[in-house]
Write a protein that holds these residues in place. Structure first.
Motif, PDB file in Angstrom:
ATOM      1  N   SER A   1     -12.045  52.941  -2.226  1.00 39.64           N
ATOM      2  CA  SER A   1     -13.529  53.295  -1.858  1.00 39.64           C
ATOM      3  C   SER A   1     -13.551  54.134  -0.632  1.00 39.64           C
TER       4      SER A   1
ATOM      5  N   GLY B   1     -18.343  56.846   0.469  1.00 34.10           N
ATOM      6  CA  GLY B   1     -19.601  56.154   1.273  1.00 34.10           C
ATOM      7  C   GLY B   1     -19.166  55.879   2.674  1.00 34.10           C
TER       8      GLY B   1
ATOM      9  N   PHE C   1     -21.325  59.900   3.245  1.00 32.11           N
ATOM     10  CA  PHE C   1     -22.417  59.777   2.758  1.00 32.11           C
ATOM     11  C   PHE C   1     -22.846  59.191   1.374  1.00 32.11           C
TER      12      PHE C   1
ATOM     13  N   GLY D   1     -18.910  64.568 -11.313  1.00 30.95           N
ATOM     14  CA  GLY D   1     -19.697  65.785 -11.177  1.00 30.95           C
ATOM     15  C   GLY D   1     -21.157  65.667 -11.366  1.00 30.95           C
TER      16      GLY D   1
ATOM     17  N   TYR E   1     -26.532  60.535  -9.889  1.00 31.52           N
ATOM     18  CA  TYR E   1     -27.029  59.234 -10.291  1.00 31.52           C
ATOM     19  C   TYR E   1     -25.876  58.697 -10.812  1.00 31.52           C
TER      20      TYR E   1
ATOM     21  N   THR F   1     -18.647  56.952  -7.868  1.00 36.83           N
ATOM     22  CA  THR F   1     -17.113  57.062  -8.090  1.00 36.83           C
ATOM     23  C   THR F   1     -16.399  55.941  -8.784  1.00 36.83           C
TER      24      THR F   1
HETATM   25  N1  UDP Z   1     -21.661  60.643  -6.484  1.00 40.13           N
HETATM   26  C1  UDP Z   1     -22.364  61.187  -7.586  1.00 40.13           C
HETATM   27  N2  UDP Z   1     -21.719  61.335  -8.715  1.00 40.13           N
HETATM   28  C2  UDP Z   1     -20.639  60.710  -8.958  1.00 40.13           C
HETATM   29  C3  UDP Z   1     -19.986  60.138  -7.944  1.00 40.13           C
HETATM   30  C4  UDP Z   1     -20.440  60.157  -6.520  1.00 40.13           C
HETATM   31  O1  UDP Z   1     -23.495  61.670  -7.531  1.00 40.13           O
HETATM   32  O2  UDP Z   1     -20.026  60.789 -10.155  1.00 40.13           O
HETATM   33  C5  UDP Z   1     -22.224  60.565  -5.037  1.00 40.13           C
HETATM   34  C6  UDP Z   1     -23.278  59.402  -4.947  1.00 40.13           C
HETATM   35  O3  UDP Z   1     -24.443  59.855  -4.042  1.00 40.13           O
HETATM   36  C7  UDP Z   1     -22.627  58.322  -4.206  1.00 40.13           C
HETATM   37  C8  UDP Z   1     -21.543  59.025  -3.197  1.00 40.13           C
HETATM   38  O4  UDP Z   1     -21.406  60.323  -3.981  1.00 40.13           O
HETATM   39  O5  UDP Z   1     -23.303  57.389  -3.468  1.00 40.13           O
HETATM   40  C9  UDP Z   1     -20.367  58.483  -2.727  1.00 40.13           C
HETATM   41  O6  UDP Z   1     -19.739  58.051  -3.923  1.00 40.13           O
HETATM   42  P1  UDP Z   1     -19.687  56.313  -3.969  1.00 40.13           P
HETATM   43  O7  UDP Z   1     -21.053  55.714  -3.400  1.00 40.13           O
HETATM   44  O8  UDP Z   1     -19.258  55.906  -5.206  1.00 40.13           O
HETATM   45  O9  UDP Z   1     -18.567  56.055  -2.850  1.00 40.13           O
HETATM   46  P2  UDP Z   1     -17.720  54.808  -2.190  1.00 40.13           P
HETATM   47  O10 UDP Z   1     -18.664  53.576  -2.439  1.00 40.13           O
HETATM   48  O11 UDP Z   1     -16.660  54.463  -3.203  1.00 40.13           O
HETATM   49  O12 UDP Z   1     -17.319  54.857  -0.982  1.00 40.13           O
END
Ligand code: UDP
Length: 235
Positions: free
Chosen positions: A12, A53, A56, A134, A137, A140
């Motif tokens: 993460s 995260g 952003f 990619g 909505y 990751t």
């Molecule tokens: N995101 C997205 N499509 C995806 C993966 C990620 O739009 O296929 C964007 C989404 O805004 C998400 C941000 O990238 O909040 C960061 O990813 P995530 O929140 O999964 O990160 P983590 O919680 O693992 O740090």
């Protein structure tokens, strides 16, 4: 005897910030890089999906008035920053890696295809998959399920800051107990927060086991690969 031949490791973005409130903690980044090097030296083929995260998240952006799609695109860019940082940290300790992006952005990373990823992993290069799926909505976690299935990984290793899946949040409920194994259906039925439902469903429908473990304890990645039962297996 190593337990898995090819793994998808999900990290993460939030864990990357360590004790800081934001961004990348160099100590945590190097700790992850060292653990990844140990796994690589065991001969395990590795694909890594990293979140964003710590920089952003589209959903929190949209709550502050950002357009959701643009916010998610910003989140995907955040995963690229983390992927580059991880690639750089791994390279600094002598392990080859390649950043593959779900959105075209050469020369920052190469455009992802399954076959490129498999070819690289088979030749001993670690692939870091950036931009999640990619598409907006998604998360990751879903990006990790998708890539794990595509690259035919034996398991998705979900590195978190807790040592597995509990009956309740162990940070809030001292009576919570840990599962050694659990089914995908139990996760739905008990309403456990392991990954978002889209990600869990993809793993279930494509029979990709998930192993949840604490990546923030140094050496744990190697322990998991050596078959030590330190986390929770979902299958
Ligand atoms: N995101 C997205 N499509 C995806 C993966 C990620 O739009 O296929 C964007 C989404 O805004 C998400 C941000 O990238 O909040 C960061 O990813 P995530 O929140 O999964 O990160 P983590 O919680 O693992 O740090």
């Amino acid at each position: 005897m190593v337990r898995f031949k090819r793994v998808l490791l999900k990290l993460s973005g939030e864990s990357l910030m360590g004790k800081q409130g934001y961004g990348i903690d160099a100590g945590r980044l190097n700790d992850y890089a060292q653990q990844i090097k140990e796994a690589h030296e065991m001969g395990v083929q590795m694909g890594i999906v990293i979140g964003g995260g710590n920089i952003f998240r589209g959903l929190s952006g949209s709550q502050k008035g950002f357009d959701r799609v643009k916010g998610d695109q910003m989140g995907m860019c955040a995963t690229v920053i983390n992927a580059l940082a991880l690639s750089s940290a791994i390279g600094a300790i002598g392990v080859k890696s390649k950043v593959l992006t779900a959105i075209r952005m050469e020369p920052i990373g190469e455009y992802y295809t399954k076959w490129k990823a498999i070819e690289e992993m088979e030749s001993g290069t670690i692939c870091i998959f950036a931009c999640g799926t990619g598409s907006p909505y998604f998360t990751t976690d879903t990006g990790a399920s998708l890539r794990g299935i595509e690259i035919e990984a034996d398991v998705m290793l979900k590195g978190t800051r807790v040592d597995g899946i509990y009956t309740a949040d162990p940070e809030k409920d001292p009576t919570a107990t840990k599962f050694t194994t659990i089914t995908y259906d139990e996760i739905y039925n008990k309403g456990l927060k392991v990954m978002d439902l889209t990600a869990t469903t993809m793993c279930k429908e494509n029979s990709l086991p998930i192993y949840v473990f604490n990546m923030d304890v140094f050496g744990n990645l190697k322990r998991v690969l050596n078959g030590e039962d330190i986390g929770t297996l979902v299958l």
